[in-house]
Design a protein around this motif. Sequence first.
Motif, PDB file in Angstrom:
ATOM      1  N   ILE A  49      50.887  41.627  35.439  1.00 39.63           N
ATOM      2  CA  ILE A  49      49.647  41.467  36.965  1.00 39.63           C
ATOM      3  C   ILE A  49      50.197  42.553  38.026  1.00 39.63           C
ATOM      4  CG2 ILE A  49      48.659  39.766  38.569  1.00 39.63           C
ATOM      5  CD1 ILE A  49      49.192  37.513  36.881  1.00 39.63           C
ATOM      6  N   LEU A  50      51.324  41.987  38.175  1.00 40.41           N
ATOM      7  CA  LEU A  50      51.644  43.386  39.289  1.00 40.41           C
ATOM      8  C   LEU A  50      51.594  44.530  39.094  1.00 40.41           C
ATOM      9  CD1 LEU A  50      54.969  41.387  40.902  1.00 40.41           C
ATOM     10  CD2 LEU A  50      52.911  41.872  42.038  1.00 40.41           C
ATOM     11  N   ALA A  51      51.922  45.577  37.411  1.00 40.06           N
ATOM     12  CA  ALA A  51      51.967  46.410  37.062  1.00 40.06           C
ATOM     13  C   ALA A  51      50.221  46.910  36.809  1.00 40.06           C
ATOM     14  CB  ALA A  51      52.767  46.871  35.783  1.00 40.06           C
ATOM     15  N   LEU A  79      48.279  47.182  52.676  1.00 46.13           N
ATOM     16  CA  LEU A  79      48.569  45.401  53.606  1.00 46.13           C
ATOM     17  C   LEU A  79      48.177  44.227  52.008  1.00 46.13           C
ATOM     18  CD1 LEU A  79      49.812  43.459  56.004  1.00 46.13           C
ATOM     19  CD2 LEU A  79      47.704  43.115  56.531  1.00 46.13           C
ATOM     20  N   TRP A  80      47.117  44.544  51.355  1.00 47.77           N
ATOM     21  CA  TRP A  80      47.104  42.909  51.298  1.00 47.77           C
ATOM     22  C   TRP A  80      46.711  43.063  49.231  1.00 47.77           C
ATOM     23  CZ3 TRP A  80      44.954  38.789  52.558  1.00 47.77           C
ATOM     24  CH2 TRP A  80      44.757  38.484  53.826  1.00 47.77           C
ATOM     25  N   LEU A  81      47.105  44.236  48.687  1.00 43.68           N
ATOM     26  CA  LEU A  81      47.571  44.719  47.210  1.00 43.68           C
ATOM     27  C   LEU A  81      48.870  44.641  47.168  1.00 43.68           C
ATOM     28  CD1 LEU A  81      44.141  46.522  46.171  1.00 43.68           C
ATOM     29  CD2 LEU A  81      44.789  44.269  46.171  1.00 43.68           C
ATOM     30  N   GLY A  85      49.424  40.416  48.873  1.00 38.65           N
ATOM     31  CA  GLY A  85      49.118  40.280  47.223  1.00 38.65           C
ATOM     32  C   GLY A  85      50.399  39.352  46.194  1.00 38.65           C
ATOM     33  N   PRO A  86      50.922  40.695  46.618  1.00 38.03           N
ATOM     34  CA  PRO A  86      52.580  40.805  46.186  1.00 38.03           C
ATOM     35  C   PRO A  86      53.276  39.342  46.339  1.00 38.03           C
ATOM     36  CG  PRO A  86      51.885  43.047  45.968  1.00 38.03           C
ATOM     37  CD  PRO A  86      50.664  42.272  46.752  1.00 38.03           C
ATOM     38  N   SER A  87      53.696  39.260  47.883  1.00 36.48           N
ATOM     39  CA  SER A  87      54.595  38.146  47.839  1.00 36.48           C
ATOM     40  C   SER A  87      53.874  36.595  47.849  1.00 36.48           C
ATOM     41  CB  SER A  87      53.972  38.693  49.532  1.00 36.48           C
ATOM     42  OG  SER A  87      55.090  39.354  50.282  1.00 36.48           O
ATOM     43  N   LEU A  91      56.345  34.308  45.876  1.00 38.90           N
ATOM     44  CA  LEU A  91      56.310  33.330  45.626  1.00 38.90           C
ATOM     45  C   LEU A  91      55.979  32.387  44.514  1.00 38.90           C
ATOM     46  CD1 LEU A  91      57.325  31.632  48.136  1.00 38.90           C
ATOM     47  CD2 LEU A  91      55.327  31.436  49.417  1.00 38.90           C
ATOM     48  N   GLY A  92      54.939  32.289  44.343  1.00 31.53           N
ATOM     49  CA  GLY A  92      54.615  31.042  43.305  1.00 31.53           C
ATOM     50  C   GLY A  92      55.494  31.300  42.783  1.00 31.53           C
TER      51      GLY A  92
END
Length: 322
Positions: A49-51, A79-81, A85-87, A91-92
């Motif tokens: 998902i991150l990639a 900031l968001w993407l 978003g990744p943070s 964290l999840g």
Amino acid sequence: MRKAIFLAAGAATLSLAACNQHQSTLSPFGEQADQVRSIAIVLVVGSVILAAGLALLMRHAMRAPEGQLTHKGGMKLVLWLGGIGPSILLLGLLVYALPAMRPIPVANADLRIGVDGEQFWWRVRYAPPGGSVVDAANELRLPVGRTVELSLRSPDVIHSFWVPGLAGKMDMIPGRTNRLVVRATKAGTYRGVCAEFCGLGHALMAFDVVAMEPAAFERWLAAQARPATPTASPGARLFASYGCSGCHSVRGIGPVARIGPDLTHFGSRPTLAAGILPMTHTNIAGFVRDPGKTKPGVRMPAFPQMSAAEADQIASYLQGLK
């Protein structure tokens, strides 16, 4: 880019095809290994998902018409993407993985097994609650569904105990006892190895792991606790005359020795030389005469003066120890 994705997918497919059910983290038979596999799958999905998000962001940045994205809009996008978003995703993933770090609790009634890694074999000692201590070697048997505490030690160099389908790796360090609590969930025969280079025979230091139904395990353990039946065979006399009993114990016959593996029920084991050779008459005779030929660096001495006929007689005696 599409070509790179296809190459990565092909490499992943080939790597998975190389795995098997005998020794694979992708085919777990223990609770901890099952948790590791689940976490790995979730982490891979999160990474994809991150990639994918990063690839889409790069594509948008390269193909967007000039002037479409303002400085303020770009900062919000980053900031968001690129940050929030990744943070949130990482964290999840962390919150999901943390519960797996809790060890399985051990009660007084649980089974305890001592495993010593030696150059280049495994000493195994069963200590059932209220029962007799049973010495074995190069084979670990576990009752399915029961909690088992493994006490891992080494008397010589650093070894590493690893059964991929059961649990994670645990080092065996001289002068220290490390504990690994496991619970098998599926019956079957699997493979464990030493995962730390420990000398010339490191790659030939394996062992069988047999997960059994609890009733079958109790019967097996009771049989292993019985001493060997004395015999007056030529092989038994040769075993003593060549000094084998000075290193190997055969309970009920001869002195107690702790240098080499316990051979009381040697003939009932499926493999020879720490999981390297099938338990056949020819392999036993050859290993008795020249163990270094099979396992370089082994501490068991060779017997060049022993005739082939004598080795055959000793092999027949050992095969009868069941």
